[in-house]
Design a protein around this motif. Structure first.
Motif, PDB file in Angstrom:
ATOM      1  N   ARG A 295       0.847  -1.189   0.000  1.00 56.32           N
ATOM      2  CA  ARG A 295       0.000   0.000   0.000  1.00 56.32           C
ATOM      3  C   ARG A 295       0.881   1.238   0.000  1.00 56.32           C
ATOM      4  NH1 ARG A 295      -2.629   0.544   6.082  1.00 56.32           N
ATOM      5  NH2 ARG A 295      -0.693   0.367   7.277  1.00 56.32           N
ATOM      6  N   LEU A 296       0.347   2.323  -0.526  1.00 64.57           N
ATOM      7  CA  LEU A 296       1.076   3.580  -0.655  1.00 64.57           C
ATOM      8  C   LEU A 296       0.465   4.626   0.267  1.00 64.57           C
ATOM      9  CD1 LEU A 296       3.145   5.427  -2.227  1.00 64.57           C
ATOM     10  CD2 LEU A 296       1.225   5.971  -3.754  1.00 64.57           C
ATOM     11  N   LEU A 304      -3.463   4.286  -0.561  1.00 61.70           N
ATOM     12  CA  LEU A 304      -3.901   3.399  -1.632  1.00 61.70           C
ATOM     13  C   LEU A 304      -3.336   2.002  -1.417  1.00 61.70           C
ATOM     14  CD1 LEU A 304      -3.353   5.676  -4.763  1.00 61.70           C
ATOM     15  CD2 LEU A 304      -5.533   5.086  -3.710  1.00 61.70           C
ATOM     16  N   PRO A 305      -4.196   0.972  -1.468  1.00 64.19           N
ATOM     17  CA  PRO A 305      -5.653   1.074  -1.591  1.00 64.19           C
ATOM     18  C   PRO A 305      -6.271   1.589  -0.303  1.00 64.19           C
ATOM     19  CG  PRO A 305      -5.017  -1.192  -1.234  1.00 64.19           C
ATOM     20  CD  PRO A 305      -3.738  -0.430  -1.387  1.00 64.19           C
ATOM     21  N   GLY A 306      -7.499   2.023  -0.360  1.00 64.36           N
ATOM     22  CA  GLY A 306      -8.184   2.578   0.794  1.00 64.36           C
ATOM     23  C   GLY A 306      -8.483   1.526   1.840  1.00 64.36           C
ATOM     24  N   ALA A 312      -7.491  -6.919  -2.102  1.00 64.18           N
ATOM     25  CA  ALA A 312      -7.935  -6.805  -3.488  1.00 64.18           C
ATOM     26  C   ALA A 312      -6.928  -7.478  -4.413  1.00 64.18           C
ATOM     27  CB  ALA A 312      -8.106  -5.332  -3.865  1.00 64.18           C
ATOM     28  N   ASP A 313      -7.316  -7.598  -5.663  1.00 62.61           N
ATOM     29  CA  ASP A 313      -6.437  -8.214  -6.645  1.00 62.61           C
ATOM     30  C   ASP A 313      -5.112  -7.465  -6.708  1.00 62.61           C
ATOM     31  OD1 ASP A 313      -5.740  -8.047  -9.906  1.00 62.61           O
ATOM     32  OD2 ASP A 313      -6.118 -10.060  -9.079  1.00 62.61           O
ATOM     33  N   ALA A 314      -4.004  -8.223  -6.691  1.00 58.80           N
ATOM     34  CA  ALA A 314      -2.681  -7.605  -6.622  1.00 58.80           C
ATOM     35  C   ALA A 314      -2.399  -6.747  -7.844  1.00 58.80           C
ATOM     36  CB  ALA A 314      -1.612  -8.689  -6.461  1.00 58.80           C
TER      37      ALA A 314
END
Length: 432
Positions: A295-296, A304-306, A312-314
Motif C-alpha cells: 500500500r502507498l 492506496l488502496p483505501g 484486493a487483486d494484486a
C-alpha cells in the motif's frame, strides 16, 4: 478506442451551409467573382453565351461546397492507443482510422492530432481520396521522459476538393488519455521485510489449524468436497457444514512517499523529488511481484488502496498505485501528521519511506510511525544541502529507529537496497 461520430462541429452558430461557404479558397472566391462579372457583362453586352460561361464559373465552387459539406458530415474517425500506460522513456503507438461512410468518394484529407508538446511534435498526415465505404489507417509514436497523464486529441480533419475550390475543417470530440508511469528500476531479489506477524519470506503462507475446535465452519455450497464436511457442526446446526478453506496471509509492506514541497530542492526529470517517486514505484513493483500486499501512503494522507481495499487483486492494486504515482505532485504540508493518521491501526509489516530533507520534528513523527512496523527503511534524498547537515539529519532518523540511507543522484537504488538488507541483518532484524 476513442471514436468520433459523423456529426460535424464548430460551425453550428452560423449554420452548417453558411460555415461551409466560408471555407472557400482564394481560387473558389475568384471563380465566384469571375462568374458574377461574366453575368454582368453578358447582361450589359447582350451576349447569352457569356452568361452561360458565367453560370458555369459560379456553379463550380458552389457545387464543390455542397459535395464537400456532405462528405465532411459522413467521415468517421477512431483512435486506438497501445499501450495506454507506459513507463517514462518508453514509446506508445497511436493508431488513427478514418472511414468514409458516404456514397460518394471523399476529397483530399489532411489529418492533425492534438498532442501535448512533451510527447513530441504534432502529427500530420495527408490522405488521398477514400472510396465510398473505404477506410484508411495511419500510425504515429509518442514518447515522454516525464511522468504524467496526457490527453491525446481531439482529432482535426481538413477536407479539400480536387479542384482546390474549398477547404473545410472538422474537429472530433473524442480523445484518449496516455499515462506515463515513473521510471522503474529493477531491484535485486533480496528478502527485505516481513508480514503482519514478522515472518518475511515474501511469499504466501497458510494459517495453521491448531485443532478441530479452532475451525469456523460455513454452510455447504454446491460443488464443495464432501471430505471437508464438519460433522460436529452439522449435527449441532442441523444443516450440512464444511470447513473453511485455509486463508493465505501475505507479507505486507507500506511505502511512504514524502511529497512536501519544502523537503526538496530543484525540479525537472532528474530532481530529488522525481528520484523519490521513481524509487517508490520501483519498490511497489518489486514487492508486488514477490507476493507482498503493498500500500502507498503520502505525507498528505493519501492511502492506496483505501481501508476497504485490503485483499484486493494484486495487479489491480499495483495499477492503482502506479497511476497515482504518475500524477503525484508536491503538497504544501510541513510534517507527517496526515500520514500517521492514514496508517493508524497498522498491523506491522515492512515500512519503506522515500523522503526529502527531514528535520528533528519530522524525524520524531517518523519515529512514531516506526513503532508500528517490524522493520523500517528510509531512503533520504541527498545532494541538496551541505553534506554535514544531511548527515546530521540521517542520524536523527537512525535515533528514531529507522535504517536510514542517503539517496544521492547517480547511485542506483538496487545498490542501496542491498545495503539496507545488510544493515538490517547486522542489526538482527533480517533478512525478513
Amino acid at each position: 478506442m476513442a471514436a468520433a461520430g459523423p456529426a460535424p462541429g464548430g460551425e453550428d452558430d452560423r449554420g452548417p451551409l453558411r460555415a461551409a461557404f466560408s471555407g472557400l479558397t482564394t481560387r473558389g472566391r475568384s471563380f465566384l467573382a469571375a462568374g458574377a462579372a461574366a453575368a454582368v457583362c453578358a447582361y450589359v453586352l447582350g451576349q447569352p453565351d457569356l452568361l452561360r460561361v458565367g453560370i458555369l464559373l459560379a456553379a463550380l465552387p458552389v457545387l464543390c461546397v455542397l459535395v464537400l459539406h456532405r462528405t465532411r458530415s459522413r467521415v468517421a474517425a477512431a483512435r486506438r492507443l497501445t499501450p495506454a500506460r507506459v513507463p517514462a522513456g518508453s514509446e506508445a503507438r497511436v493508431h488513427l482510422r478514418v472511414e468514409n461512410v458516404a456514397r460518394i468518394p471523399s476529397g483530399l484529407l489532411l489529418l492533425q492530432d492534438r498532442v501535448p508538446y512533451v510527447l513530441g511534435p504534432r502529427p500530420r498526415f495527408v490522405l488521398d481520396r477514400i472510396e465510398p465505404g473505404g477506410r484508411r489507417e495511419v500510425t504515429y509514436r509518442v514518447r515522454s521522459d516525464q511522468r504524467g497523464s496526457y490527453p491525446l486529441g481531439p482529432l482535426q480533419l481538413r477536407l479539400a476538393d480536387p479542384f482546390g475550390m474549398v477547404e473545410l475543417s472538422r474537429s472530433f470530440n473524442a480523445y484518449d488519455v496516455m499515462t506515463v508511469l515513473p521510471r522503474i528500476e529493477a531491484l535485486p531479489p533480496i528478502r527485505l521485510g516481513g508480514d503482519s506477524k514478522g515472518h518475511g519470506e515474501g511469499s504466501q503462507r497458510t494459517i495453521a489449524v491448531a485443532g478441530d475446535d479452532d475451525i469456523i465452519p460455513r454452510d455447504y455450497r454446491h460443488g464443495d468436497d464432501l471430505r471437508r464436511v464438519h460433522w460436529r457442526s452439522t449435527a449441532h446446526r442441523g444443516a450440512l457444514m464444511v470447513r473453511r478453506e485455509e486463508q493465505p496471509l501475505r507479507a505486507r509492506c507500506t511505502v511512504l512517499l514524502d511529497t512536501r514541497r519544502g523537503g526538496y530542492v530543484g525540479g525537472g526529470p532528474d530532481s530529488p523529488f522525481e528520484r523519490a517517486v521513481s524509487g517508490a514505484a520501483s519498490v511497489v513493483s518489486h514487492l508486488a511481484g514477490r507476493g507482498y500486499e503493498v500500500r502507498l501512503v503520502t505525507d498528505a494522507g493519501l492511502l492506496l488502496p483505501g481501508p476497504g481495499g485490503q485483499g484486493a487483486d494484486a495487479a489491480e492494486t499495483t495499477g492503482l498505485i502506479m497511476d497515482a504515482l504518475a500524477v503525484v505532485d508536491h503538497s504544501p504540508g510541513q510534517d507527517f501528521t496526515d500520514a500517521a493518521g492514514a496508517v493508524r491501526g497498522g498491523d506491522g509489516g515492512l515500512l519503506i519511506a522515500f523522503t526529502g530533507t527531514v528535520g528533528r520534528r519530522e524525524a520524531a513523527a517518523l519515529g512514531a510511525l516506526r513503532q508500528r512496523a517490524n522493520a523500517a527503511v528510509a531512503f533520504v534524498a541527498a545532494g541538496q544541502l551541505d553534506p554535514a547537515f544531511e548527515a546530521d539529519r540521517l542520524r536523527g532518523l537512525l535515533g528514531a529507529g529507522w535504517t536510514a540511507l542517503a539517496h544521492p543522484p547517480g547511485v542506483p537504488l538496487g545498490r542501496l537496497w542491498q545495503q539496507a538488507a545488510l544493515e538490517l541483518s547486522a542489526a538482527g532484524r533480517g533478512p525478513y
